[in-house]
Design an enzyme around this catalytic site. Sequence first.
Site, PDB file in Angstrom:
ATOM      1  CB  CYS A 201      53.510  20.893  53.676  1.00 19.87           C
ATOM      2  SG  CYS A 201      53.635  22.204  52.427  1.00 19.87           S
TER       3      CYS A 201
ATOM      4  CG  ASP B 237      55.579  45.149  72.757  1.00 17.31           C
ATOM      5  OD1 ASP B 237      56.230  46.129  72.321  1.00 17.31           O
ATOM      6  OD2 ASP B 237      55.827  43.975  72.458  1.00 17.31           O
TER       7      ASP B 237
END
Length: 440
Positions: free
Chosen positions: A213, A356
């Site tokens: 939600c 990275d």
Amino acid sequence: RKGINMDLRLVAVQIVRKVLTAVGRGGSLPGRLALKMDSHFIEKFHMPKHVILVTGTNGKTTTSNLIAKSIMQAGLKVINNSRGDNLNVGIATLLAGNSDANFNVQADVAVIEVDELTLYRQFKALRPTALVVNNFFRDQLDRAGEMETIIRKIEEVTENFEGDLIMNGDDPNVVRIAQNAKKAKVHYFSVGQNEVSQKTTNEASEGKFCPHCGARLVYDYYQYSHIGRFACTSCGFGKITPYTYVSEIDYQNQTFTIDGVKYHSFMNTIYAIYNCAVVLTVMRLLGLDLQAANTVFKTFSMKEGRNEVFALSKPSVLNLIKNPTGANEVMKYIVNQEGDKNIAIFLNDNDQDGRDISWIWDAHFERLNKENIHTIVCSGTRAYDMALRLKYEGLEDHIQVIENFEEAIKYLDKADRDSYILSTYTALYVVRGILKKEAR
């Protein structure tokens, strides 16, 4: 004719593996050959009654080894990719080396570590009866892509899974997968509040919002990073009933309690307690003696860069790091050890490490700013990046850049202090080799 041909290929692969083993070489070459001959090689095996896959970001190898050893201790025959060869070539090698010429795997149980990035491709071929998910953290972003992608792919393959899911009920990312698997039998493990738990955290990069939600998750307590007791007050996501619940952790005596029974932890850290909780959950589901697991916990020694100790002039402890959460937990462990010490950090940026290296800016290296930490050696292909990161934490007077691996280890040896080494993946085996050579 095709069946006979395939059997002969399998026999050829098995012979290659035996020859390599005889000359002291392991590795995944047999599996690589098998998959070149037949891309469907893995799915041809007749798997044992129990097939337990172990995945997640951190702790896969340790967890799968603990499960395998505990089941063996209880008297069953187990196969396991114990060195963490968790991609297709490693798994193909494992299965070929432990089957007869007709693809029948010779074991009661297979405990197989699987890389979280490739699980969705391997799941169907391995036909698991159980899946263990430890945790999910951001890890090697250039290789993994967004964590969201990984979770969605695992949700897809587990959506119709009818076996057992052994899931970390204290990780929102894992609970999300469990709640999407409507047909599976879900067994959560959870760890209660203890002396390392905190009400707030500055480590968590995930676990802030409900995946259903979007409301902010509310935590009763954090254990480390976003792992802890959480719930969504809007929709109820995260409200679980644990199958295995750890209480009364005693760090002084290295014990923890489940259902009123005390167990020994193989290492005095919160993440080791989670590893043990997984093992005991699996043992309960298989109906095996839990004390067999406790025996393993008492004698288990970490291997290959997982708190591995080498005898230089003073003990040197080697740990693999690959993401902020893992680095933070290793640093917490180091800082808690008494006495004067030196540290070495080997930072590589090869393909297997992840190109990275920006994750080092999310790890809390300020923890190393302690009086009893003297020199911090920076080495590896990105040694100067590591030195710069430490300089930003006010550690410039402690930094020593030594790009050459052997010279870095010799520096630690000559310093005659306890030392702790943090290494990324491709540096790890080189560093281990040097440590073995230099050890007394």
